[in-house]
Scaffold this motif. Structure first.
Motif, PDB file in Angstrom:
ATOM      1  N   PHE A 350      15.479  35.524  -4.847  1.00  0.00           N
ATOM      2  CA  PHE A 350      15.313  36.133  -6.171  1.00  0.00           C
ATOM      3  C   PHE A 350      14.575  35.193  -7.127  1.00  0.00           C
ATOM      4  O   PHE A 350      14.030  35.659  -8.131  1.00  0.00           O
ATOM      5  CB  PHE A 350      16.669  36.549  -6.733  1.00  0.00           C
ATOM      6  N   LEU A 351      14.535  33.907  -6.827  1.00  0.00           N
ATOM      7  CA  LEU A 351      13.670  33.008  -7.587  1.00  0.00           C
ATOM      8  C   LEU A 351      12.207  33.403  -7.389  1.00  0.00           C
ATOM      9  O   LEU A 351      11.428  33.482  -8.350  1.00  0.00           O
ATOM     10  CB  LEU A 351      13.895  31.565  -7.148  1.00  0.00           C
ATOM     11  N   LEU A 352      11.845  33.681  -6.144  1.00  0.00           N
ATOM     12  CA  LEU A 352      10.478  34.118  -5.853  1.00  0.00           C
ATOM     13  C   LEU A 352      10.201  35.500  -6.441  1.00  0.00           C
ATOM     14  O   LEU A 352       9.124  35.746  -6.991  1.00  0.00           O
ATOM     15  CB  LEU A 352      10.253  34.135  -4.334  1.00  0.00           C
ATOM     16  N   ILE A 353      11.195  36.405  -6.335  1.00  0.00           N
ATOM     17  CA  ILE A 353      11.014  37.740  -6.920  1.00  0.00           C
ATOM     18  C   ILE A 353      10.851  37.650  -8.431  1.00  0.00           C
ATOM     19  O   ILE A 353       9.985  38.306  -9.028  1.00  0.00           O
ATOM     20  CB  ILE A 353      12.211  38.644  -6.554  1.00  0.00           C
ATOM     21  N   GLY A 354      11.669  36.827  -9.080  1.00  0.00           N
ATOM     22  CA  GLY A 354      11.580  36.673 -10.526  1.00  0.00           C
ATOM     23  C   GLY A 354      10.236  36.118 -10.953  1.00  0.00           C
ATOM     24  O   GLY A 354       9.647  36.579 -11.948  1.00  0.00           O
ATOM     25  N   GLU A 355       9.724  35.141 -10.208  1.00  0.00           N
ATOM     26  CA  GLU A 355       8.412  34.579 -10.528  1.00  0.00           C
ATOM     27  C   GLU A 355       7.318  35.634 -10.351  1.00  0.00           C
ATOM     28  O   GLU A 355       6.391  35.740 -11.173  1.00  0.00           O
ATOM     29  CB  GLU A 355       8.124  33.367  -9.632  1.00  0.00           C
ATOM     30  N   ALA A 356       7.420  36.411  -9.268  1.00  0.00           N
ATOM     31  CA  ALA A 356       6.411  37.449  -9.027  1.00  0.00           C
ATOM     32  C   ALA A 356       6.430  38.504 -10.133  1.00  0.00           C
ATOM     33  O   ALA A 356       5.372  38.923 -10.630  1.00  0.00           O
ATOM     34  CB  ALA A 356       6.662  38.099  -7.667  1.00  0.00           C
ATOM     35  N   VAL A 357       7.620  38.937 -10.534  1.00  0.00           N
ATOM     36  CA  VAL A 357       7.728  39.938 -11.606  1.00  0.00           C
ATOM     37  C   VAL A 357       7.232  39.369 -12.920  1.00  0.00           C
ATOM     38  O   VAL A 357       6.560  40.055 -13.703  1.00  0.00           O
ATOM     39  CB  VAL A 357       9.190  40.420 -11.725  1.00  0.00           C
ATOM     40  N   LEU A 358       7.527  38.092 -13.185  1.00  0.00           N
ATOM     41  CA  LEU A 358       7.087  37.461 -14.432  1.00  0.00           C
ATOM     42  C   LEU A 358       5.567  37.421 -14.501  1.00  0.00           C
ATOM     43  O   LEU A 358       4.970  37.771 -15.523  1.00  0.00           O
ATOM     44  CB  LEU A 358       7.661  36.047 -14.525  1.00  0.00           C
ATOM     45  N   ILE A 359       4.940  36.998 -13.415  1.00  0.00           N
ATOM     46  CA  ILE A 359       3.482  36.921 -13.393  1.00  0.00           C
ATOM     47  C   ILE A 359       2.874  38.330 -13.524  1.00  0.00           C
ATOM     48  O   ILE A 359       1.861  38.543 -14.192  1.00  0.00           O
ATOM     49  CB  ILE A 359       3.004  36.240 -12.099  1.00  0.00           C
ATOM     50  N   ARG A 360       3.529  39.314 -12.874  1.00  0.00           N
ATOM     51  CA  ARG A 360       2.990  40.682 -12.884  1.00  0.00           C
ATOM     52  C   ARG A 360       3.113  41.342 -14.257  1.00  0.00           C
ATOM     53  O   ARG A 360       2.267  42.122 -14.675  1.00  0.00           O
ATOM     54  CB  ARG A 360       3.726  41.504 -11.828  1.00  0.00           C
ATOM     55  N   THR A 361       4.204  41.060 -14.968  1.00  0.00           N
ATOM     56  CA  THR A 361       4.481  41.782 -16.214  1.00  0.00           C
ATOM     57  C   THR A 361       4.098  41.002 -17.470  1.00  0.00           C
ATOM     58  O   THR A 361       4.189  41.532 -18.568  1.00  0.00           O
ATOM     59  CB  THR A 361       5.985  42.133 -16.308  1.00  0.00           C
ATOM     60  N   GLU A 362       3.701  39.737 -17.308  1.00  0.00           N
ATOM     61  CA  GLU A 362       3.413  38.924 -18.497  1.00  0.00           C
ATOM     62  C   GLU A 362       2.307  39.554 -19.332  1.00  0.00           C
ATOM     63  O   GLU A 362       2.332  39.523 -20.561  1.00  0.00           O
ATOM     64  CB  GLU A 362       2.999  37.521 -18.082  1.00  0.00           C
ATOM     65  N   GLU A 363       1.335  40.148 -18.685  1.00  0.00           N
ATOM     66  CA  GLU A 363       0.256  40.776 -19.415  1.00  0.00           C
ATOM     67  C   GLU A 363       0.517  42.252 -19.654  1.00  0.00           C
ATOM     68  O   GLU A 363      -0.370  43.005 -19.820  1.00  0.00           O
ATOM     69  CB  GLU A 363      -1.049  40.609 -18.627  1.00  0.00           C
TER      70      GLU A 363
END
Length: 363
Positions: A350-363
């Protein structure tokens, strides 16, 4: 290289907001859940002879730390979502990003604060919750009756050696001087019971145990023979009777690891204990993960009308982590995965999932 906290004032503002909301959520959760728990247990507590309303407070003192231990990560998740959603709704996230502060720098104060919460939770669990849980279990096993003195530890001991099972009603001495009293031996071969031997005492001998005043029931013949002295060959050694059964919930981590080593040296399986020991670290540390999983509520324009949807997604990710964590711990208890993987795999995933979601949704 960018500074971790470009604005110390902003970092303290966000951390304080986050900590206050965490404290408020855990307080509300404890009050609600403790009240519901007391409704179910108060009848049993007051039914015990000599108990009064003051014993309800005693129960609450034992139970409340357990509730805090269990639900503190949930409180951190909810505090993260409310804090970030509020900052987003007030356009404070947009202002921070316009000032050149990255998403990870925005989350850094929350993650540092969550790390402090995790450390405090670990110390709280190991120093207080373990002892309180043990005292509560003893009280519950006694049907909430007052104990005249310290509860006596059960002396009955079951040990398995290969296919054979040995039951000793009590054990005295250690190593070569050990004596088993009121012994029952279930001699099995390929999971089939061959003989049942009982003896008044048993002492260790080379390659097995010397039974005294033995009675042997032969399952195939259906007959019984007696013998003053009978040698029973087995791989069971005295140390297996001197190691007691452990409940990891009742033992602090710094005492648990040496006892696990002792159990391993006695030839007992320790996978469940190792998984529980590692989870004593990964469980509190999961609080650090909550700001990352809840970050989906922070980024994206509030006026898009999807703030509530993003908050729900963050909550879903957090609860999905808890489900995966409990699932992997159960798999570790069954021995299907290594103990370290059972404790840490959900966190890393979930650390990897959280990073992926953060990068995807930041913009």
């Amino acid at each position: 290289m960018k500074a971790l906290f470009p604005s110390p004032t902003l970092a303290w503002y966000m951390a304080r907001m986050f900590l206050l909301r965490t404290a408020a959520f855990i307080l509300v959760l404890v009050l609600i859940l403790q009240s519901l728990d007391l409704l179910g247990e108060s009848g049993k507590i007051l039914a015990a002879a000599g108990n009064t309303e003051s014993d309800l407070w005693t129960y609450a003192a034992y139970r409340s730390p357990q509730i805090i231990q269990l639900f503190l990560p949930f409180a951190v998740l909810l505090a993260t979502l409310v804090t970030l959603a509020t900052l987003n709704q007030n356009s404070e996230i947009v202002i921070a990003k316009a000032a050149g502060i990255s998403a990870h720098q925005i989350l850094a104060p929350l993650m540092i604060a969550a790390l402090g919460i995790a450390a405090a939770n670990f110390v709280f669990n190991e120093a207080l919750v373990t002892r309180g849980s043990q005292a509560l279990r003893i009280w519950q096993d006694n049907d909430y009756r007052k104990l005249a003195g310290p509860a006596a530890a059960a002396r009955e001991s079951w040990v398995r050696g290969g296919d054979d099972l040995i039951l000793a009603k009590s054990v005295s001495g250690r190593e070569a001087a050990m004596t088993l009293h009121d012994v029952t031996v279930y001699d099995r071969r390929a999971d089939t019971l061959v003989r049942v031997m009982t003896a008044t005492a048993a002492r260790p001998a080379a390659g097995g145990w010397q039974l005294e005043n033995a009675r042997v029931f032969d399952v195939a013949k259906g007959g019984t023979i007696t013998s003053a002295q009978l040698f029973f060959a087995t791989s069971v050694v005295p140390r297996q009777f001197s190691t007691t059964k452990l409940n990891a919930n009742f033992v602090p981590l710094w005492e648990l690891w040496p006892q696990i080593d002792e159990q391993r040296a006695a030839g007992k399986k320790v996978d469940v204990l190792e998984a529980a020991a590692w989870h004593k670290l990964s469980g509190p540390f999961s609080a650090v993960l909550m700001p990352l999983l809840g970050a989906v509520a922070a980024f994206g324009l509030a006026r898009s009308g999807r703030l509530f949807v993003r908050a729900v997604i963050g909550m879903f990710l957090g609860f999905a982590f808890f489900v995966a964590d409990n699932f992997m711990l159960a798999m570790g208890n069954f021995g299907n995965v290594p103990p370290v993987m059972a404790a840490w795999a959900p966190f890393l995933l979930f650390l990897l999932i959280g990073e992926a979601v953060l990068i995807r949704t930041e913009e």
